[in-house]
Design a protein around this motif. Sequence first.
Motif, PDB file in Angstrom:
ATOM      1  N   LYS A   1      58.627  23.121 -24.857  1.00 59.60           N
ATOM      2  CA  LYS A   1      57.436  24.096 -24.544  1.00 59.60           C
ATOM      3  C   LYS A   1      57.434  24.776 -25.775  1.00 59.60           C
TER       4      LYS A   1
ATOM      5  N   ALA B   1      55.690  22.863 -27.975  1.00 62.52           N
ATOM      6  CA  ALA B   1      54.401  22.406 -27.938  1.00 62.52           C
ATOM      7  C   ALA B   1      53.640  23.967 -28.079  1.00 62.52           C
TER       8      ALA B   1
ATOM      9  N   CYS C   1      53.530  18.520 -22.462  1.00 63.11           N
ATOM     10  CA  CYS C   1      53.619  19.172 -24.451  1.00 63.11           C
ATOM     11  C   CYS C   1      52.932  17.995 -24.951  1.00 63.11           C
TER      12      CYS C   1
END
Length: 384
Positions: free
Chosen positions: A321, A324, A244
């Motif tokens: 996540k 990202a 990330c």
Amino acid sequence: MDFTFSEEQQAAAEAARGVFADVVPDSVPSPALTRGAVAEDFDRTLWARLATTDLLGLLLAPEHGGAGLDPIALCLVLRESAKGLARVPLLESSAATATVQAYGSKELRTSGLLTRAARGEIVLTVAAHGRTGHEPAERAVTARRDGDEWVLDGTQTAVPWAYDADLIVVPAHTDADRSDRSDRAVLALVTRDQEGVVLTEQISTTGERLGELRLESARITASHLIDADGAWESLRLLLATGTCALALGLGERVLEMTAEYTGKREQFGHPLATFQAVAVQAADRYIDLRAMAATLWQAAWRIGTGAHGALPASGDVAVAKIWAAEGVRRVVQTAQHLHGGFGADVEYPLHRYHAWAKHLELSLGPAAAHEDTLGDLLAAHRLG
């Protein structure tokens, strides 16, 4: 939480900016124009500079030649590395050595491995994608005890830097020889040239060389197997959070490139940046980056401090996540759109960032899967 970085963390980021300042992404041939991998090895010169500036042992204790810092410091450095698309296994080696330090046997921790890794003499990587990239990595390999050794069988795909690393950390599962701990996850440290280890070349979206790792009754000593509760989960979360950070750094640099281009490129006698449609799209991507940053630092703080919350740290990592994976894709797509023809020009560095962004997105996995994970955690918390 306090989003203010400590002096030590800021010093690590400043050192990283100095090291990565000279990295030029477009010095590497385009994957689209190159047969096979763009290079046979990672950037060893840059790796040596990282060792000289003590950035390879950020998470290691001073007794091992490290800085004794936390995942936030590592993520700050990774963010800087991604701005120049630095071709070094910094995330994998740092995460692996931190796991060895925290969970490895005394023999492994005092073998000199950690000290040599901090000096850049030994490189570690992690096989974290399973057989297909869409399954738990620890289910892809089995480990069974045979006397004083462990025997490994299975396959891990898309192992980064597999042809360059001295040690590959491989998650596996085993039926325990103690009835209270059946079918547990362990971590095995293997070398690529030992008997029973077979590597097959794979090429990533970025043009980097990956390896399919096949283990065919490969044997390792007990000291090279980490059998501790939480070891694989800790390593997995650190790898995800570091990825990330790479996505954030890449996205920030791409937005900077877009601002520079639209500020200079004129249409109808005015810079593109002055057009409302352009400004709105750039503003949306800025919001994406701020969300990516906030969720990243929250996740890094949770896994670094072990702070307790309503949900386990895996929930914070899942949120990071989600942002990202989705955010980095939107940033590079908008950048290519606003660059017009330059966005598709392989002589212009933006295409390299797009390729790396796609690789990071695929490494993180689909946002929908992380939303399912987060939903399961929320449901379990509510029921609990």
